[in-house]
Design a protein around this motif. Structure first.
Motif, PDB file in Angstrom:
ATOM      1  N   ALA A   1      36.840  38.039  32.908  1.00  0.00           N
ATOM      2  CA  ALA A   1      35.377  38.011  33.002  1.00  0.00           C
ATOM      3  C   ALA A   1      34.834  36.774  32.297  1.00  0.00           C
TER       4      ALA A   1
ATOM      5  N   GLU B   1      35.109  33.874  34.453  1.00  0.00           N
ATOM      6  CA  GLU B   1      34.065  33.873  35.484  1.00  0.00           C
ATOM      7  C   GLU B   1      32.738  33.400  34.908  1.00  0.00           C
TER       8      GLU B   1
ATOM      9  N   VAL C   1      33.464  29.289  40.650  1.00  0.00           N
ATOM     10  CA  VAL C   1      33.129  30.716  40.672  1.00  0.00           C
ATOM     11  C   VAL C   1      34.045  31.466  41.643  1.00  0.00           C
ATOM     12  N   ALA C   2      34.210  30.856  42.804  1.00  0.00           N
ATOM     13  CA  ALA C   2      35.065  31.495  43.805  1.00  0.00           C
ATOM     14  C   ALA C   2      36.498  31.614  43.288  1.00  0.00           C
TER      15      ALA C   2
ATOM     16  N   ALA D   1      36.749  34.371  40.694  1.00  0.00           N
ATOM     17  CA  ALA D   1      36.686  35.699  41.319  1.00  0.00           C
ATOM     18  C   ALA D   1      38.014  36.022  41.992  1.00  0.00           C
TER      19      ALA D   1
ATOM     20  N   ARG E   1      40.593  36.956  39.507  1.00  0.00           N
ATOM     21  CA  ARG E   1      40.442  38.299  38.979  1.00  0.00           C
ATOM     22  C   ARG E   1      40.977  39.335  39.972  1.00  0.00           C
ATOM     23  N   ASN E   2      40.606  39.136  41.251  1.00  0.00           N
ATOM     24  CA  ASN E   2      41.055  40.103  42.250  1.00  0.00           C
ATOM     25  C   ASN E   2      42.558  40.101  42.410  1.00  0.00           C
TER      26      ASN E   2
ATOM     27  N   GLY F   1      36.317  38.673  47.435  1.00  0.00           N
ATOM     28  CA  GLY F   1      35.844  39.632  46.446  1.00  0.00           C
ATOM     29  C   GLY F   1      36.339  40.990  46.886  1.00  0.00           C
TER      30      GLY F   1
ATOM     31  N   GLU G   1      35.012  43.632  46.217  1.00  0.00           N
ATOM     32  CA  GLU G   1      33.809  44.358  46.603  1.00  0.00           C
ATOM     33  C   GLU G   1      33.228  43.646  47.805  1.00  0.00           C
TER      34      GLU G   1
ATOM     35  N   ASP H   1      30.568  41.955  48.428  1.00  0.00           N
ATOM     36  CA  ASP H   1      29.572  40.888  48.358  1.00  0.00           C
ATOM     37  C   ASP H   1      29.783  39.797  49.410  1.00  0.00           C
TER      38      ASP H   1
END
Ligand code: GDP
Ligand code: MG
Length: 718
Positions: free
Chosen positions: A555, A558, A574-575, A578, A581-582, A636, A638, A640
């Motif tokens: 986090a 990010e 940012v991409a 992310a 993290r995934n 992501g 999620e 988004d």
């Protein structure tokens, strides 16, 4: 030696009395069958020291219950169980006479075919290959001219030989088409379980009589066991209502059609220059073109191509609408729910998983409609007939074609009905070889996966490559079948007697009902098996979650990226953060761990750990491959960024056409899905074959994919 009893059965005017006199001479005795006024003639003769009692049955065309003669004849056969039945047929009218033969074979009684009036047949230029006839019908055939006593010695030889053989006789099992075969199996199971009239009547025969609405048998049933009789009558009524609705006909007519189809196929192979049955005349004329040696296969290719074209053009727009709808639904639901496990479950687990399957309903619907048309019209049976010659080379049977086609041999389909369709195969070994190879076909669930990869990496040659993949599936299935037939399933081929029902124009109502029945099965699968497994896959890809400290670290990364000055660099950072993290979360999950573990091996075929996760899901149901890839690859986890999967894959530099090809080959041939495996278990009755099918298919698929991948690297990339 104990005297043997032989019954003479045949159509009126086939020459029964003439033969009876030739055999027994003056030693005759005339009486009556018990309770009726039908005359019963008995006589005795001796042959090879064996005393033979000959009983002359009343002449009948059939063994239904239309007349007292028919009932008397069949009751005598079933209750007195003569040691042999001589079925005398008029060789000059073979097709019509064989209807009775067919029914005798269905009863399972020991029959010798006395081919009478061969002199008349010869005069009319009818040539009967009786060795072939014997082989196809699996009974002894003796040519006769009863009027001149020619052939009677051979007939007596055959009787003595048959009686001495004491071979257990199996009732002939004809297929009566999809509607009736299923219900027959159900009725047989019930009859067997309850021991319903089994002392007197063969099991399948009783079931058939219920479908034929045969009063004497139904009466006997009611007296014997009213409860079971009631159940059987209900089953029979249900199927006859269904038939009246879909085909506007009744079970009796369908059974008769299939018997004539069987006979026609036999006569076609054993008789040259044959006379015809009028009812089938039009069908024969159509068949002269559609099953012609040269024109037939060309027509077949055109018809199949037409089916392909119809399915894809008609369904294109609705498939796109549905895809839009589900992506809209996912977005909307995501906006309504707070971020967290529930949202992730609903969006990634339920909507993506089930939506991915329901999205193909229009395609499946069109395909099933086309197939229903080909099937209801009687054409599909001709396809099998033409393919038999090729299939024979590979140790299979013409009927295997149907199983392949239903499993997806033409366009889409499903291995579950494909495996069930092998029930019409009479030889257990051919049946086994067919049901083990049918899952190699490109079923309706594999086609979208193949289309996805071919669409991304070979956009210019999509149609050609898909066609090639279809042909490859057939080739592999046939070669594997051949290998099985040469090794674990070694055995002689059975002659091809495929029922060729007359052509009919399908009714719209029938087509719609048949199409709907199958489509509904597919939808139900989406609502049950696939929903369940998509939730399971979601859980396996989500849990266990990363430990708190690692999450915090990711986090922070990010946040650092987000804190960069606005611009393209920040967006990229940012991409990346992310994605990192995934990826970390997925690797940490159960599915991720399995996938990474397998990567050690799967990398030889260019398959990475992410794809392994999807392939794992594919064993549950092939539909899950796409939805899992979607989840695994969406940047992501999620919703988004609901970037379409094909864009993500196309943009990923790690994916090359070669890798895509290796993956496609693996998907085509690896383990069948759970539903198919369950079916294989049910049909073979052994877990051994299930295990065999899972491991051998996967090993083969992997070997194939590795070979192609490594060879490709050697020759093109390296
Ligand atoms: P059933 O009704 O089956 O008892 O038949 P029959 O024995 O009465 O025979 C019917 C007719 O066919 C009679 O005229 C017989 O002479 C004739 N028939 C029987 N067998 C032969 C045969 O092998 N060749 C010829 N040409 N005629 C036969
Ligand atoms: Mg007679």
């Amino acid at each position: 030696m104990t005297p043997v009893v032989v019954a003479l059965a045949g159509n009126p005017n086939a020459g029964k009395t003439t033969l009876f006199n030739a055999l027994t001479g003056a030693r005759q005795h005339v009486g009556n069958y018990p309770g009726v006024t039908v005359e019963k003639k008995e006589g005795v003769c001796r042959h090879q020291g064996q005393s033979i009692t000959v009983v002359d049955l009343p002449g009948t065309y059939s063994l239904t219950a239309y007349s007292v003669e028919e009932v008397v004849a069949r009751e005598f056969l079933l209750r007195d169980q003569p040691d042999a039945i001589v079925n005398i047929v008029d060789a000059a009218n073979l097709e019509r006479n064989l209807y009775l033969t067919c029914q005798l074979l269905e009863m399972g009684v020991p029959v010798i075919l006395a081919l009478n009036m061969v002199d008349v047949a010869e005069d009319r230029g009818i040539v009967i290959d009786h060795a072939r006839l014997a082989e196809l019908l699996r009974l002894p055939v003796v040519p006769l001219v009863a009027r001149h006593g020619r052939g009677t010695k051979e007939l007596l030889d055959a009787i003595v030989a048959l009686v001495a053989e004491k071979r257990p006789w199996q009732p002939l099992r004809l297929s009566y088409g999809e509607d009736l075969d299923g219900i027959l199996l159900e009725m047989e199971a019930l009859i067997q379980e309850r021991g319903f009239l089994t002392d007197t009547y063969p099991i399948r025969w009783t079931a058939l009589k219920y479908l034929e609405n045969d009063e004497p048998v139904m009466d006997a049933g009611r007296r014997h066991d009213p409860a079971t009789a009631q159940e059987l009558e209900t089953l029979a009524r249900r199927v006859s209502d269904h038939l009246r609705q879909t085909l506007e006909t009744d079970a009796e007519a369908i059974i008769a059609d299939h018997r004539y189809g069987f006979i026609k196929s036999v006569v076609r192979q054993a008789v040259s220059r044959r006379p015809r049955i009028d009812r089938l005349y039009a069908s024969d004329r159509i068949d002269r073109v559609l099953t012609h040696r040269v024109v037939g296969p060309l027509c077949m290719v055109a018809v199949l191509y037409g089916l392909y074209l119809f399915t894809f053009t008609v369904s294109e727009a609705p498939v796109a609408w549905l895809a839009d709808f589900f992506s809209w639904l996912g977005g909307t639901v995501a906006a309504l729910l707070p971020p967290g496990p529930l949202r992730s479950l609903v969006v990634s687990g339920v909507i993506d998983g089930v939506g991915g399957v329901l999205g193909f309903v229009p395609l499946i619907l069109c395909m099933f409609f086309g197939l229903a048309f080909l099937e209801d019209s009687g054409y599909l049976a001709r396809v099998a007939f033409m393919m038999d010659r090729i299939f024979r080379l590979f140790g299979l049977h013409g009927s295997s074609v149907m199983a392949y086609i239903m499993s997806g041999g033409i366009a889409g389909g499903c291995a579950v009905p494909g495996v069930l369709a092998t029930r019409t195969l009479r030889s257990p070994k051919e049946r086994m070889a067919t049901l083990l190879t049918a899952p190699f076909m490109n079923c309706g669930a594999k086609v979208p996966v193949l289309a996805l990869f071919v669409g991304i990496f070979f956009p210019a040659q999509q149609a050609q490559i898909l066609l090639l993949l279809t042909l490859l599936a057939w080739l592999v299935a046939l070669v594997v079948a051949k290998v099985l037939r040469l090794t674990v399933l070694r055995g002689a081929p059975t002659p091809f007697v495929m029922e060729l029902p007359p052509y009919r124009l399908p009714t719209v109502k029938g087509l719609l009902i048949h199409t709907w029945e199958r489509t509904w099965q597919y939808i139900r699968k989406a609502g049950t098996i696939i929903l369940g497994f998509s939730i399971l896959m979601w859980a396996m890809m989500t849990y266990p979650q990363l430990p708190a400290e690692q999450l915090a670290q990711l986090a922070a990364q990010e946040q650092a990226a987000a804190a960069l000055p606005a611009g393209p660099e920040r967006a990229a950072a940012v991409a990346d953060a992310a994605a990192a993290r995934n990826e970390a979360a997925l690797r940490y999950s159960i599915a991720g761990r399995i996938g990474t573990g397998l990567e050690q091996v799967s990398q030889w075929a260019g398959i990475d750990w992410r794809t392994n996760v999807a392939l794992l899901g594919g064993v549950a149901a092939k539909e899950i491959i796409i939805s899992t890839l979607g989840t695994v690859y969406s940047l992501g986890a999620e919703v988004d960024d609901h970037t379409a999967l094909d864009e993500v894959l196309a943009a990923d530099p790690a994916w090359t056409p070669l890798r895509a090809l290796a993956l496609v080959l693996f998907i085509m041939f690896y383990s069948p899905c759970v539903a198919t495996l369950v079916c294989i278990r049910k049909e073979t009755g052994s877990w051994g074959w299930v295990l065999f099918s899972m491991t051998c298919n996967t090993l083969f698929a992997f070997g194939f994919a590795v070979t192609v991948y490594q060879a490709g690297r050697l020759f093109f990339a390296g």
